[in-house]
Design an enzyme around this catalytic site. Structure first.
Site, PDB file in Angstrom:
ATOM      1  N   HIS A 196       0.959  -1.661  -0.358  1.00 29.43           N
ATOM      2  CA  HIS A 196      -0.438  -0.084  -0.132  1.00 29.43           C
ATOM      3  C   HIS A 196       0.971   1.118   0.350  1.00 29.43           C
ATOM      4  O   HIS A 196       1.396   1.449   1.023  1.00 29.43           O
ATOM      5  CB  HIS A 196      -1.341   0.368   0.934  1.00 29.43           C
ATOM      6  CG  HIS A 196      -2.234   1.378   0.974  1.00 29.43           C
ATOM      7  ND1 HIS A 196      -2.501   0.950   0.532  1.00 29.43           N
ATOM      8  CD2 HIS A 196      -1.997   2.464   1.533  1.00 29.43           C
ATOM      9  CE1 HIS A 196      -3.570   2.263   0.703  1.00 29.43           C
ATOM     10  NE2 HIS A 196      -2.935   3.126   1.493  1.00 29.43           N
ATOM     11  N   CYS A 197       0.831   1.803  -0.617  1.00 28.26           N
ATOM     12  CA  CYS A 197       1.377   3.247  -0.797  1.00 28.26           C
ATOM     13  C   CYS A 197       0.729   4.892  -0.164  1.00 28.26           C
ATOM     14  O   CYS A 197      -0.224   4.780  -1.377  1.00 28.26           O
ATOM     15  CB  CYS A 197       1.792   3.061  -2.675  1.00 28.26           C
ATOM     16  SG  CYS A 197       3.243   4.944  -3.008  1.00 28.26           S
ATOM     17  N   VAL A 198       2.185   5.217   0.278  1.00 29.29           N
ATOM     18  CA  VAL A 198       1.002   6.371   0.971  1.00 29.29           C
ATOM     19  C   VAL A 198       0.951   7.264   0.133  1.00 29.29           C
ATOM     20  O   VAL A 198       0.062   7.931   0.471  1.00 29.29           O
ATOM     21  CB  VAL A 198       2.088   6.794   2.255  1.00 29.29           C
ATOM     22  CG1 VAL A 198       1.206   7.542   3.410  1.00 29.29           C
ATOM     23  CG2 VAL A 198       1.961   5.219   3.289  1.00 29.29           C
ATOM     24  N   GLY A 201      -1.877   7.319  -2.006  1.00 26.74           N
ATOM     25  CA  GLY A 201      -3.134   6.875  -1.019  1.00 26.74           C
ATOM     26  C   GLY A 201      -3.303   5.621  -2.021  1.00 26.74           C
ATOM     27  O   GLY A 201      -4.806   5.726  -1.825  1.00 26.74           O
ATOM     28  N   THR A 202      -3.010   4.631  -2.817  1.00 28.13           N
ATOM     29  CA  THR A 202      -3.877   3.079  -3.245  1.00 28.13           C
ATOM     30  C   THR A 202      -2.627   2.403  -3.408  1.00 28.13           C
ATOM     31  O   THR A 202      -1.780   2.221  -2.650  1.00 28.13           O
ATOM     32  CB  THR A 202      -4.292   3.587  -4.720  1.00 28.13           C
ATOM     33  OG1 THR A 202      -5.038   2.819  -5.474  1.00 28.13           O
ATOM     34  CG2 THR A 202      -2.939   3.578  -5.510  1.00 28.13           C
TER      35      THR A 202
END
Length: 349
Positions: A196-198, A201-202
């Site tokens: 999950h890439c901060v 955001g997805t």
């Protein structure tokens, strides 16, 4: 009028203003979406600061732009292409299991209706059927008769004797195909979950991993090019204005740190692509039941470097492509060390 009453008055005004803002923009009422939008705004602002200060301080670059406009045009094209790729990646679906299951059930229902109407089997002579949805293939042959449930499809991907509890998600209660995982931030199961890439955001999964790789590739190139322009400015103007030099040096240091991180990230994901792995599978290999007993240097889902590259870059017409677990003979074949004959016959490809 006391300090407490003043604070309450200010807080009431702030609450009313935020309520009006949430009414006009409902997406801001979700804290997670607010955080994601804030990170997107921060990333765009950082890009504008680095590029803006460069064009603001470097007069030689402005003169070079007048003489050789193509050079600056290429840089600005890469700049805007990187931002566009960022928003495309952040808004793309990683490939949720619930969407694949819904698409499968709808296609299966249409097949049953078509079969009943024509009174002919919906599958071809070899017992396989490729489901097509909105002009794209579902990416999975249905090895059955005329119809098959999602549970049966997922069950056939696992070795015999595996219990349903093993592949059923305890959070969203759906049957997970191999390589899928539940993301607690998105609260959904993702096909070929990577991480999950901060900043985006997805989640990064089967549906947007290729876009993510292109984004970090473009971001790395932009960071490298910007660093070269910063160094060129400092070499030509190191003693003219100390405060400008200080600002440029600080930005160059942070840019260099970002470049090192991006290069390592790009190399790491390139390695994952060539071996058909995900970050989650590599980091948590000992915790994943179907990977626990496979030797470390064996990549169970790899089909060779060339095939892996093709599947990653060119065969992304549908995000609903699911892979069965390899059989024991296939694992033994992948575990066999390479010989001179294997190199000549391109076994690794």
């Amino acid at each position: 009028m006391t300090i407490v009453s003043i604070c309450r008055f200010v807080r009431d005004i702030w609450d009313r203003a935020m309520d009006r803002c949430y009414h006009l923009f409902p997406c801001l009422s979700d804290p997670a979406r607010r955080s994601s939008l804030g990170l997107k705004l921060a990333l765009v602002t950082l890009h504008l600061i680095y590029a803006g200060i460069l064009f603001l301080f470097d007069g030689d670059l402005i003169e070079k732009t007048k003489q050789e406009p193509w050079y600056t045009s290429l840089y600005l094209f890469l700049f805007f292409a990187t931002l566009v790729q960022y928003f495309i990646t952040s808004s793309s679906s990683p490939g949720y299991v619930i969407d694949a299951m819904r698409a499968f059930n709808e296609a299966n229902s249409r097949m049953q209706k078509a079969s009943m109407a024509s009174k002919q089997p919906a599958s071809s002579n070899n017992g396989s059927l490729v489901i097509t949805m909105d002009g794209s293939q579902l990416g999975r042959n249905l090895l059955a008769s005329n119809s098959m449930s999602w549970s049966k499809l997922v069950m056939d991907m696992y070795p015999q004797g595996t219990t349903a509890r093993t592949w059923t998600c305890s959070y969203c209660n759906v049957e997970q195909p191999p390589r899928a995982k539940h993301c607690h931030d998105c609260d959904k199961c993702v096909l070929q979950f990577d991480h999950h890439c901060v900043w985006l955001g997805t989640c990064i999964g089967q549906g947007n991993h290729c876009r993510f790789w292109w984004y970090i590739c473009e971001e790395t190139a932009l960071c490298l090019w910007t660093g070269i322009l910063y160094i060129s400015y400092l070499k030509a103007n190191i003693s003219r204005a100390w405060w400008k030099d200080a600002v440029m040096i600080v930005l160059l240091i942070t840019l260099s740190i970002s470049l090192i991180f991006l290069l390592l990230l790009l190399i790491f994901h390139s390695y994952l692509i060539l071996t058909n792995q995900t970050t989650y599978e590599l980091v948590r290999r000992r915790r994943i039941p179907y990977l626990r007993n496979i030797p470390e240097r064996v990549y169970p889902f790899s089909k060779g470097v060339c095939t892996n590259l093709y599947s990653f870059c060119c065969a992304q017409g549908s995000i609903y492509k699911m892979e069965s677990l390899p059989t024991a003979p296939e694992i033994d074949e992948k575990s066999r060390p390479y010989s001179c004959r294997d190199v000549v016959t391109c076994r690794c490809c």
